[in-house]
Design an enzyme around this catalytic site. Structure first.
Site, short mmCIF file in Angstrom:
data_model
loop_
_atom_site.label_atom_id
_atom_site.label_comp_id
_atom_site.label_asym_id
_atom_site.label_seq_id
_atom_site.Cartn_x
_atom_site.Cartn_y
_atom_site.Cartn_z
CG ASP A 156 -4.88 -9.95 3.27
OD1 ASP A 156 -4.73 -10.68 2.26
OD2 ASP A 156 -4.60 -9.03 3.64
CG ASP A 209 -2.57 -8.49 0.56
OD1 ASP A 209 -1.76 -8.68 1.83
OD2 ASP A 209 -3.75 -7.69 0.88
CG HIS A 221 -6.34 -5.40 1.54
ND1 HIS A 221 -5.80 -6.33 2.86
CD2 HIS A 221 -7.68 -4.97 2.25
CE1 HIS A 221 -6.77 -6.48 3.69
NE2 HIS A 221 -7.80 -5.41 3.77
CG HIS A 233 -1.89 -0.91 1.17
ND1 HIS A 233 -3.03 -1.16 0.35
CD2 HIS A 233 -2.14 -2.03 1.93
CE1 HIS A 233 -3.63 -2.22 0.56
NE2 HIS A 233 -3.25 -2.70 1.75
#
Ligand SMILES: [Zn+2]
Length: 311
Positions: free
Chosen positions: A249, A165, A167, A128
């Site tokens: 995740d 991931d 996200h 991120h």
């Protein structure tokens, strides 16, 4: 002798403290390392992560941002960087520089034939983090730095980061979108934090591929989308090195997201990426730990992933 899978880690990565109850805890790393100490992984080649350098960080990040992080380091306690979730503690600097150092050393290892492939068991995560901005538990973007290092130091024309991931890696996308030679492919839950990663986001050089997955997406749907969509695009791009942003995740046990993947899916996608790498990249794969916040999902996912890397 057949080259082995190398693992980089360092005790400094425990010293990035995030505060009581924060999902991105030092405990995550302890559990990952414990899982990889199982007897089935006895052939892993363990190495201490070196410290990264300013020059490596600046392959992706702005000099002003690097200085701002250094200046923001507290002498004690924890300070927020992006309004709360992303924090710095006194030990954060050494932790993030170990993340960068591991990622770049891993690239060197696979490029020089020192290892079959490499897994970086480091924290905090990085995908991120944008060139000038900390976000979503991430300070520097070690996967993007690894790819940029490979393209700079080894003059590779095509390097890919594949991010599973749950996200979207907005930071990697932001860094790569204007750059030639770097491809970013992400599958992620949508809608979900950070809100980017729409299919229409393709980069100014058509070097971004986003595969959004709906909440509730299970193994068959996940494998179908990867098989039909991500793998053909990756193969078509013919990367000379694949860097994996390996977050766990998307596991069905994860508390921060709503996908329904199981351990075997992480084994499956890893093998699929290794197959592409075998065909286009002389098998060169560097994997970097990103998220994963359910302790069972994280350890089961990492074990399945590393089992695939070693097979
Ligand atoms: Zn994540």
């Amino acid at each position: 002798m057949k080259q082995r899978t190398r693992v980089y880690t360092h005790a400094d990565c425990y010293d990035h403290q995030t505060g009581e109850g924060h999902p991105e805890s030092p405990q995550r790393l302890a559990l990952v390392l414990e899982a990889l100490k199982a007897s089935e992984f006895s052939a892993l080649d363990w190495q201490a992560a070196p410290m990264g350098t300013r020059a490596q960080a600046e392959l992706i990040h702005d000099a002003d941002y690097y200085d701002a992080i250094l200046e923001a380091l507290p002498e004690r306690g924890i300070v927020p960087l992006d309004g709360g979730d992303t924090v710095l503690s006194p030990g954060s600097w050494r932790a993030v520089m170990r993340c960068i150092g591991a990622a770049c050393a891993a690239v060197d290892d696979v490029m020089l034939g020192e290892a079959a492939n490499v897994f970086c068991a480091t924290r905090p995560c990085g995908h991120h983090a944008e060139p000038d901005r900390a976000m979503g538990f991430c300070i520097f973007n070690q996967a993007a730095i690894a790819a940029a290092h490979a393209s700079r130091a080894y003059e590779l024309e095509r390097v890919a980061v594949v991010d599973f991931d749950v996200h979207h890696g907005n930071g990697t996308q932001a860094a790569f979108a204007p750059l030639p030679g770097l491809f970013y492919a992400s599958c992620h839950q949508s809608p979900l934090y950070p809100g980017t990663g729409l299919r229409s986001e393709t980069g100014s050089r058509n070097n971004i591929l986003n595969v959004p997955l709906p909440p509730g997406c299970d193994s068959p749907m996940f494998r179908d989308r990867i098989r039909m969509d991500l793998l053909p695009a990756l193969r078509n791009w013919a990367p000379e090195l694949i860097v994996i942003s390996a977050g766990f995740d998307a596991h069905r046990d994860d508390p921060l997201a709503g996908l329904q993947l199981v351990d075997a899916d992480f084994h499956w996608i890893t093998r699929e990426l290794m197959e592409v790498a075998a065909d286009t990249a002389q098998g060169r794969v560097v994997s970097i730990l990103e998220g994963g916040y359910s302790m069972a999902g994280l350890t089961g996912g990492v074990a399945a992933h590393v089992r695939a890397l070693t097979s």
